[in-house]
Design a protein around this motif. Sequence first.
Motif, PDB file in Angstrom:
ATOM      1  N   VAL A 126       0.690   4.287  -2.784  1.00  0.00           N
ATOM      2  CA  VAL A 126       0.383   5.659  -2.394  1.00  0.00           C
ATOM      3  C   VAL A 126       1.498   6.603  -2.831  1.00  0.00           C
ATOM      4  O   VAL A 126       1.233   7.697  -3.337  1.00  0.00           O
ATOM      5  CB  VAL A 126       0.136   5.750  -0.864  1.00  0.00           C
ATOM      6  CG1 VAL A 126       0.018   7.194  -0.415  1.00  0.00           C
ATOM      7  CG2 VAL A 126      -1.110   4.984  -0.483  1.00  0.00           C
ATOM      8  N   TRP A 152       5.531   4.075   5.038  1.00  0.00           N
ATOM      9  CA  TRP A 152       6.673   3.227   4.702  1.00  0.00           C
ATOM     10  C   TRP A 152       7.687   3.194   5.839  1.00  0.00           C
ATOM     11  O   TRP A 152       8.153   2.132   6.236  1.00  0.00           O
ATOM     12  CB  TRP A 152       7.301   3.735   3.419  1.00  0.00           C
ATOM     13  CG  TRP A 152       8.426   2.915   2.885  1.00  0.00           C
ATOM     14  CD1 TRP A 152       8.567   1.561   2.976  1.00  0.00           C
ATOM     15  CD2 TRP A 152       9.559   3.384   2.182  1.00  0.00           C
ATOM     16  NE1 TRP A 152       9.722   1.173   2.351  1.00  0.00           N
ATOM     17  CE2 TRP A 152      10.355   2.282   1.852  1.00  0.00           C
ATOM     18  CE3 TRP A 152       9.977   4.647   1.775  1.00  0.00           C
ATOM     19  CZ2 TRP A 152      11.540   2.412   1.152  1.00  0.00           C
ATOM     20  CZ3 TRP A 152      11.151   4.763   1.073  1.00  0.00           C
ATOM     21  CH2 TRP A 152      11.923   3.649   0.775  1.00  0.00           C
ATOM     22  N   ILE A 176       2.264  11.030   2.995  1.00  0.00           N
ATOM     23  CA  ILE A 176       1.589   9.970   3.756  1.00  0.00           C
ATOM     24  C   ILE A 176       2.191   8.610   3.428  1.00  0.00           C
ATOM     25  O   ILE A 176       2.430   7.787   4.312  1.00  0.00           O
ATOM     26  CB  ILE A 176       0.071   9.985   3.484  1.00  0.00           C
ATOM     27  CG1 ILE A 176      -0.555  11.204   4.141  1.00  0.00           C
ATOM     28  CG2 ILE A 176      -0.597   8.707   3.990  1.00  0.00           C
ATOM     29  CD1 ILE A 176      -2.007  11.415   3.801  1.00  0.00           C
ATOM     30  N   GLY A 177       2.452   8.364   2.153  1.00  0.00           N
ATOM     31  CA  GLY A 177       3.077   7.101   1.754  1.00  0.00           C
ATOM     32  C   GLY A 177       4.451   6.923   2.379  1.00  0.00           C
ATOM     33  O   GLY A 177       4.798   5.833   2.840  1.00  0.00           O
ATOM     34  N   LEU A 231      -0.259  12.889  -0.648  1.00  0.00           N
ATOM     35  CA  LEU A 231      -0.197  11.436  -0.803  1.00  0.00           C
ATOM     36  C   LEU A 231       1.234  10.916  -0.707  1.00  0.00           C
ATOM     37  O   LEU A 231       1.488   9.879  -0.094  1.00  0.00           O
ATOM     38  CB  LEU A 231      -0.821  11.009  -2.127  1.00  0.00           C
ATOM     39  CG  LEU A 231      -2.332  10.997  -2.182  1.00  0.00           C
ATOM     40  CD1 LEU A 231      -2.800  10.632  -3.582  1.00  0.00           C
ATOM     41  CD2 LEU A 231      -2.909  10.040  -1.165  1.00  0.00           C
ATOM     42  N   LEU A 237       1.293   6.981  -6.698  1.00  0.00           N
ATOM     43  CA  LEU A 237       0.156   7.819  -7.055  1.00  0.00           C
ATOM     44  C   LEU A 237       0.443   9.285  -6.734  1.00  0.00           C
ATOM     45  O   LEU A 237       0.118  10.181  -7.519  1.00  0.00           O
ATOM     46  CB  LEU A 237      -1.107   7.347  -6.326  1.00  0.00           C
ATOM     47  CG  LEU A 237      -2.388   8.116  -6.618  1.00  0.00           C
ATOM     48  CD1 LEU A 237      -2.749   8.003  -8.095  1.00  0.00           C
ATOM     49  CD2 LEU A 237      -3.513   7.610  -5.745  1.00  0.00           C
ATOM     50  N   GLY A 238       1.054   9.534  -5.586  1.00  0.00           N
ATOM     51  CA  GLY A 238       1.410  10.898  -5.216  1.00  0.00           C
ATOM     52  C   GLY A 238       2.380  11.529  -6.192  1.00  0.00           C
ATOM     53  O   GLY A 238       2.219  12.686  -6.598  1.00  0.00           O
ATOM     54  N   LEU A 240       0.819  -1.197   0.000  1.00  0.00           N
ATOM     55  CA  LEU A 240       0.000   0.000   0.000  1.00  0.00           C
ATOM     56  C   LEU A 240       0.861   1.259   0.000  1.00  0.00           C
ATOM     57  O   LEU A 240       0.560   2.217  -0.709  1.00  0.00           O
ATOM     58  CB  LEU A 240      -0.937   0.003   1.210  1.00  0.00           C
ATOM     59  CG  LEU A 240      -1.824   1.233   1.369  1.00  0.00           C
ATOM     60  CD1 LEU A 240      -2.813   1.292   0.218  1.00  0.00           C
ATOM     61  CD2 LEU A 240      -2.546   1.192   2.693  1.00  0.00           C
ATOM     62  N   GLU A 241       1.943   1.252   0.759  1.00  0.00           N
ATOM     63  CA  GLU A 241       2.810   2.429   0.824  1.00  0.00           C
ATOM     64  C   GLU A 241       3.369   2.756  -0.547  1.00  0.00           C
ATOM     65  O   GLU A 241       3.423   3.916  -0.949  1.00  0.00           O
ATOM     66  CB  GLU A 241       3.965   2.220   1.803  1.00  0.00           C
ATOM     67  CG  GLU A 241       3.544   1.940   3.219  1.00  0.00           C
ATOM     68  CD  GLU A 241       3.449   0.463   3.506  1.00  0.00           C
ATOM     69  OE1 GLU A 241       3.821  -0.341   2.630  1.00  0.00           O
ATOM     70  OE2 GLU A 241       3.014   0.112   4.603  1.00  0.00           O
TER      71      GLU A 241
END
Length: 62
Positions: free
Chosen positions: A12, A46, A41-42, A38, A15-16, A8-9
């Motif tokens: 994200v 992480w 947050i990623g 994003l 995408l960011g 998920l990290e």
Amino acid sequence: MRSGAGRLEVVVIILGVILLIIGFVTGISILWTIGLILAVIGLILWVLGAVGHAVGGRKHYW
């Protein structure tokens, strides 16, 4: 071994970065802002996952 949540990290962060690039090229500031948020947050997820902290729930489910 990485679980599905471990990827998920990376998703994200990617995408960011994509939104950062699109926002920079097109000049749309909201995309730039969302992409920056994003990506940050990623990176935080992480780092927390790398040091072994449980994020968003229990660390073990048994």
